[in-house]
Write an enzyme that holds these catalytic residues in place. Structure first.
Site, PDB file in Angstrom:
ATOM      1  N   ASP B   7     -94.985  57.161  43.576  1.00  0.00           N
ATOM      2  CA  ASP B   7     -96.239  56.733  44.209  1.00  0.00           C
ATOM      3  C   ASP B   7     -97.156  56.309  43.063  1.00  0.00           C
ATOM      4  OD1 ASP B   7     -98.327  56.344  45.995  1.00  0.00           O
ATOM      5  OD2 ASP B   7     -98.952  58.438  45.934  1.00  0.00           O
ATOM      6  N   GLU B  68     -93.580  52.674  45.860  1.00  0.00           N
ATOM      7  CA  GLU B  68     -94.455  52.197  46.939  1.00  0.00           C
ATOM      8  C   GLU B  68     -94.858  50.755  46.676  1.00  0.00           C
ATOM      9  OE1 GLU B  68     -97.647  54.792  48.603  1.00  0.00           O
ATOM     10  OE2 GLU B  68     -98.891  53.041  48.237  1.00  0.00           O
ATOM     11  N   ASP B 141    -100.010  63.221  45.722  1.00  0.00           N
ATOM     12  CA  ASP B 141     -99.250  62.084  45.166  1.00  0.00           C
ATOM     13  C   ASP B 141     -97.774  62.449  45.003  1.00  0.00           C
ATOM     14  OD1 ASP B 141    -101.812  60.383  44.019  1.00  0.00           O
ATOM     15  OD2 ASP B 141    -102.024  62.550  43.794  1.00  0.00           O
TER      16      ASP B 141
END
Lengths: 188, 188
Positions: B7, B68, B141
């Site tokens: 992420d 991501e 996260d």
């Protein structure tokens, strides 16, 4: 001082290597683009940018790298790729311990044309003139990269002069302190 | 199959390593964040991300990396740093020849909660449940990175099944062609 300018992009990443110093003439050592295919996937393209930038750094061994600062406001469709290509160029340089500076397009334009809002043609005319060339390097991305390198040489020079002036001042203060010692400040 | 989810972010880059396969239970091998100081300059921060990601890849040796996908529309103030951190993670993986997949936050949410618009709490609840943990990895996260890894294991599995079905079909067509040769098409 040799500066490598990078105008980041996934499809065409402009590179321009300029030798020079403040108050001296400038010379272009090399200019071109690192290209990656729009049909390739993102990991492959970023790896292509990395290989290309590494190759330029190996061949030209610059003292510093100047990369265009990317803003989120610009052209949304390409800005992500531009940001990602810039990250690769910055990291390649930082990995070698090279100083990396980020300059905005306006700073580069203002440095070489006197106006931050100069158009493409004006930038190219001045790049050619300042480098003593008949025409600006092609494509435009290579000329923009050379403009960034020139901007950095001149701005870096300005920064160096400020740093030098601060050092000179510090030396004078130190000298004054030694020759005329101030009385001890009483503790609270 | 071991998948490392990332992420991306400059301040906190989430990392989560998950082992699993479609139809089998999932297990978390490691989760955490790569941090860089907001006071450091961009080249230093990107280099910090690179070192951190390399370290995770060295320690966990994943079979694939899921990052991501960043969109320009999101939170303009942080999106550039996010795009740049993602470029570093993608390139670290691609340099090792690892397959890299990009999944949107909605795809990850939909994969693990059934809804692409699930909130943070719902995502964390499902990450913990699917990984057989009492609580989701912290900070958020790291949990989001684990969600990306799970998403990839399941979607990758779906893609593998489609690829398998296509191969099966191609084999049947080839077999049919061989057993009952079609007449030559006359040239024009």
């Amino acid at each position: 001082m040799r500066v490598m300018g990078v105008d980041p992009g996934l499809t065409r990443c402009g590179v321009g290597v300029v030798d020079g110093a403040v108050g001296r003439s400038l010379a272009l050592s090399g200019a071109g683009v690192v290209r990656t295919g729009a049909d390739a996937d993102l990991p492959e393209r970023l790896l292509g940018i990395e290989h290309g930038i590494e190759d330029w750094l190996d061949r030209y061994r610059p003292d510093a790298v100047a990369v265009e600062r990317v803003f989120a406001q610009h052209n949304v469709s390409t800005v992500m790729g531009t940001a990602q290509a810039s990250a690769i160029a910055i990291t390649c340089a930082a990995r070698r311990g090279l100083p990396v500076a980020l300059h905005t397009p306006s700073e580069a334009k203002a440095a070489i044309t006197g106006s931050g809002r100069a158009d493409k043609a004006q930038v190219q005319t001045m790049v050619a003139r300042l480098l003593g060339l008949d025409a600006a390097p092609k494509p435009a991305d290579a000329a923009d990269a050379a403009a960034l390198a020139i901007c950095h040489i001149w701005r870096g020079g300005a920064r160096d002069r400020i740093a030098q002036a601060q050092q000179d001042l510090a030396r004078k203060v130190e000298l004054a302190r030694r020759t005329r010692p101030t009385p001890e400040t009483p503790g609270r």
